[in-house]
Design an enzyme around this catalytic site. Structure first.
Site, PDB file in Angstrom:
ATOM      1  N   ASP A   4      -2.356  -4.752  -0.521  1.00 58.08           N
ATOM      2  CA  ASP A   4      -2.086  -6.151  -0.171  1.00 58.08           C
ATOM      3  C   ASP A   4      -2.932  -6.627   0.999  1.00 58.08           C
ATOM      4  O   ASP A   4      -3.371  -7.792   1.017  1.00 58.08           O
ATOM      5  CB  ASP A   4      -0.601  -6.369   0.095  1.00 58.08           C
ATOM      6  CG  ASP A   4      -0.005  -5.417   1.121  1.00 58.08           C
ATOM      7  OD1 ASP A   4       1.193  -5.549   1.394  1.00 58.08           O
ATOM      8  OD2 ASP A   4      -0.723  -4.547   1.649  1.00 58.08           O
ATOM      9  N   GLN A  17       0.818  -1.212   0.000  1.00 58.46           N
ATOM     10  CA  GLN A  17       0.000   0.000   0.000  1.00 58.46           C
ATOM     11  C   GLN A  17       0.852   1.262   0.000  1.00 58.46           C
ATOM     12  O   GLN A  17       2.073   1.207   0.277  1.00 58.46           O
ATOM     13  CB  GLN A  17      -0.884   0.011   1.258  1.00 58.46           C
ATOM     14  CG  GLN A  17      -1.926  -1.088   1.285  1.00 58.46           C
ATOM     15  CD  GLN A  17      -2.765  -1.002   2.556  1.00 58.46           C
ATOM     16  OE1 GLN A  17      -2.759  -1.896   3.375  1.00 58.46           O
ATOM     17  NE2 GLN A  17      -3.472   0.110   2.735  1.00 58.46           N
ATOM     18  N   HIS A  18       0.222   2.392  -0.281  1.00 58.15           N
ATOM     19  CA  HIS A  18       0.698   3.741   0.007  1.00 58.15           C
ATOM     20  C   HIS A  18       1.838   4.265  -0.860  1.00 58.15           C
ATOM     21  O   HIS A  18       2.028   5.488  -0.919  1.00 58.15           O
ATOM     22  CB  HIS A  18       1.200   3.853   1.471  1.00 58.15           C
ATOM     23  CG  HIS A  18       0.279   3.338   2.509  1.00 58.15           C
ATOM     24  ND1 HIS A  18      -0.970   3.848   2.747  1.00 58.15           N
ATOM     25  CD2 HIS A  18       0.439   2.310   3.389  1.00 58.15           C
ATOM     26  CE1 HIS A  18      -1.535   3.185   3.741  1.00 58.15           C
ATOM     27  NE2 HIS A  18      -0.722   2.241   4.148  1.00 58.15           N
TER      28      HIS A  18
HETATM   29  O1  LIG Z   1       1.553   0.009   5.024  1.00 55.67           O
HETATM   30  C1  LIG Z   1       1.013  -1.068   5.130  1.00 55.67           C
HETATM   31  C2  LIG Z   1      -0.418  -1.130   5.566  1.00 55.67           C
HETATM   32  O2  LIG Z   1      -0.926   0.171   5.894  1.00 55.67           O
HETATM   33  C3  LIG Z   1       1.786  -2.323   4.853  1.00 55.67           C
HETATM   34  O3  LIG Z   1       1.036  -3.480   5.164  1.00 55.67           O
HETATM   35  C4  LIG Z   1       2.192  -2.330   3.390  1.00 55.67           C
HETATM   36  O4  LIG Z   1       1.028  -2.592   2.607  1.00 55.67           O
HETATM   37  C5  LIG Z   1       3.337  -3.300   3.106  1.00 55.67           C
HETATM   38  O5  LIG Z   1       2.916  -4.589   3.173  1.00 55.67           O
HETATM   39  P1  LIG Z   1       3.910  -5.866   3.184  1.00 55.67           P
HETATM   40  O6  LIG Z   1       5.003  -5.632   2.200  1.00 55.67           O
HETATM   41  O7  LIG Z   1       4.418  -5.997   4.576  1.00 55.67           O
HETATM   42  O8  LIG Z   1       3.019  -6.996   2.776  1.00 55.67           O
END
Ligand SMILES: O=C(CO)[C@@H](O)[C@H](O)COP(=O)(O)O
Ligand SMILES: Nc1ncnc2c1ncn2[C@@H]1O[C@H](COP(=O)(O)OP(=O)(O)O)[C@@H](O)[C@H]1O
Length: 475
Positions: free
Chosen positions: A237, A81-82
């Site tokens: 994700d 995300q983000h």
């Molecule tokens: O920032 C967040 C949720 O707000 C994280 O969950 C990212 O989405 C990264 O995910 P992973 O790489 O750890 O799956």
């Protein structure tokens, strides 16, 4: 509309460390092929990746799946995300993407919260009080520190948006990932004009938000997939994993990956003014209240490496406390923090120190667990434990001991990619993707019984965190 066996879809998880691709049978949920390729993430004081590296990893993962991938009828991409992906007029990245775990935008985060009404107003407008992870803070950082780069930007995308656009040629996103930007108002489900104006970002640079159940487009020619294959909206994700589990309200999920995450699904739009819980939108309908930590598997693995231990070589039973905030921390909001150890004695063993790292990482997540659940949720419902860390006994035992809850370990792995596959399957059958996942029995797996909660450890860690917060705020 049902699908006969032999109808395949592709689900993708483009997360922080790697891309995973699965070819899945729509009728049964059986994974018939898979592939994985690593990403490169910069270190030091920044966390950035070149989006073209994600595309190369996706193509590699698809090629690893073999010829069956060209029989797929639909594809969907789940992504970290983000992340701020900035593209020029030719669709090429202006600079590397700033990722969710890059904390350089801490000053911009504080400023934006204050300038746009304070925490309560942010929570009511967007569902969340932004942390450094949120895209809006990264754009503000870019505009302040790299104005020439910002001036060259013709399109702004999230990681999953970028990959979806490489497949279809169209700029699209979905409500789930859009809700992590900070400029999408969950109250109206529209981009927030006042926020965009305040940060100097033209709404024309943003992708179209595709509604759940609609296609984002079709695969262009010359790609590893057959031309014309349906492309689902994709999502972030965690929203993809929630689809992949077919999770219902009242069931908590903990994901142990690069990020540590706890979430649940609910029909009530979240709006937490404390900032502990982010009020994301789910990828189908409803909402995904979620708390996230920056220091999870990578921090614990680093401690195991420093101690010269295998990651499972823990020894319980000591008074040592570790706050493993090696990357700063998002929950609790201590972006400038670093790691801290308290209670170290001559007789402390390396294995006890490693267990303290696990305890510190899980404590941050459990502190938010009850906040993501509806008040009427049954607290005896097993916690679903997923992500790479869920494969480890030390993680499993730590979560059981500090939560006092039964823990279920889905046998299905790569639930983000499975959720994306379920979203793609839903395009073909007309089903809600969560219903597809439930039909695939993706959450099935062993339940580890609850053990007595280690309240003494929780209280000790909480006391050290409270006492050390002034130090960690400026660390
Ligand atoms: O920032 C967040 C949720 O707000 C994280 O969950 C990212 O989405 C990264 O995910 P992973 O790489 O750890 O799956
Ligand atoms: N058997 C295992 N025991 C403990 N941790 C594991 C195991 N296998 C993988 N991991 C951890 O899982 C992490 C990757 O999890 P994953 O969910 O794929 O990450 P992400 O989605 O954030 O890229 C690695 O950092 C590693 O520490």
């Amino acid at each position: 509309m049902s699908a006969s066996e032999g109808t395949y879809v592709v689900g993708v998880d483009s997360s922080t460390q790697s891309t995973k691709a699965l070819v899945v049978d729509v009728a049964t949920g059986r994974v018939v092929a898979s592939g994985q390729a690593k990403h490169t993430v910069t270190g030091g004081d920044r966390r950035e990746s070149d989006p073209r590296g994600w595309w190369d990893a996706l193509c590699s993962a698809l090629e690893q799946c073999g010829d069956v991938v060209r029989e797929a009828k639909a594809i969907s991409v789940g992504g970290q995300q983000h992340g701020l992906v900035t593209l020029d007029a030719a669709g090429e990245p202006v600079r590397p993407a700033m990722l969710w775990n890059d904390v350089r935008s801490a000053p911009q985060t504080r400023r934006l919260i204050e300038e746009l009404g304070g925490p309560e107003a942010w929570a009511e407008r967007t569902g969340s009080v932004p942390s450094t992870s949120f895209t809006v803070t990264k754009w503000a950082w870019l505009a302040e520190h790299e104005p020439e780069a910002a001036a060259r930007v013709a399109a702004v995308r999230l990681p999953h948006d970028y990959l979806t656009e490489r497949l279809t040629g169209e700029g699209t996103t979905d409500r789930g990932d859009a809700s992590g930007t900070g400029w999408w108002a969950s109250a109206t489900e529209e981009y927030d004009a006042k926020t965009l104006e305040h940060i100097g970002l033209d709404a024309a640079l943003l992708p179209r938000v595709v509604r759940p159940g609609e296609a984002a487009g079709t695969v262009r020619s010359g790609l590893p997939l057959a031309e014309g294959v349906l492309v689902a909206p994709g999502t972030g994700d965690n929203a993809a994993a929630a689809l992949g589990l077919g999770v219902r309200p009242g069931t908590p999920v903990m994901s142990l990956g690069t990020s540590g995450v706890v979430y649940a699904v609910t029909g009530r739009r979240p709006a937490d003014p404390t900032g502990t819980v982010s009020g994301f939108a789910a990828a189908n309908d409803g909402w995904l209240p979620l708390a996230c930590t920056l220091n999870c598997t990578l921090a614990v693995d680093r401690m195991a490496e420093l101690l010269g231990l295998d990651r499972q070589a823990v020894e319980p039973g000591s008074g040592v406390t570790m706050l493993p905030y090696l990357d700063g921390e998002r929950t609790p909001a201590l972006p400038h923090a670093s790691g801290l150890i308290h209670g170290l004695r001559h007789d402390t063993t390396p294995g006890q120190l490693l267990q303290a790292a696990y305890d510190g990482a899980v404590h941050s997540l459990l502190a938010a667990l009850d906040l993501v659940l509806d008040e009427d949720a049954d607290r005896s419902t097993p916690l679903l434990l997923i992500g790479g860390g869920a494969r480890g006994t030390a993680w499993r035992d730590t979560v059981r001991r500090l939560s006092g809850r039964p823990v279920q370990i889905p046998q299905a792995q790569e639930l983000v990619a499975l959720g994306a596959a379920a979203q793609a399957a839903g395009l073909l059958t007309g089903e809600d993707p969560a219903a597809v996942a439930r039909r695939w029995n993706t959450a099935d797996g062993p339940v580890l019984d609850a053990v007595e909660r280690d309240d003494a450890a929780l209280e000790r860690i909480g006391s050290v965190l409270s006492a050390a917060t002034p130090l960690l705020e400026g660390a």
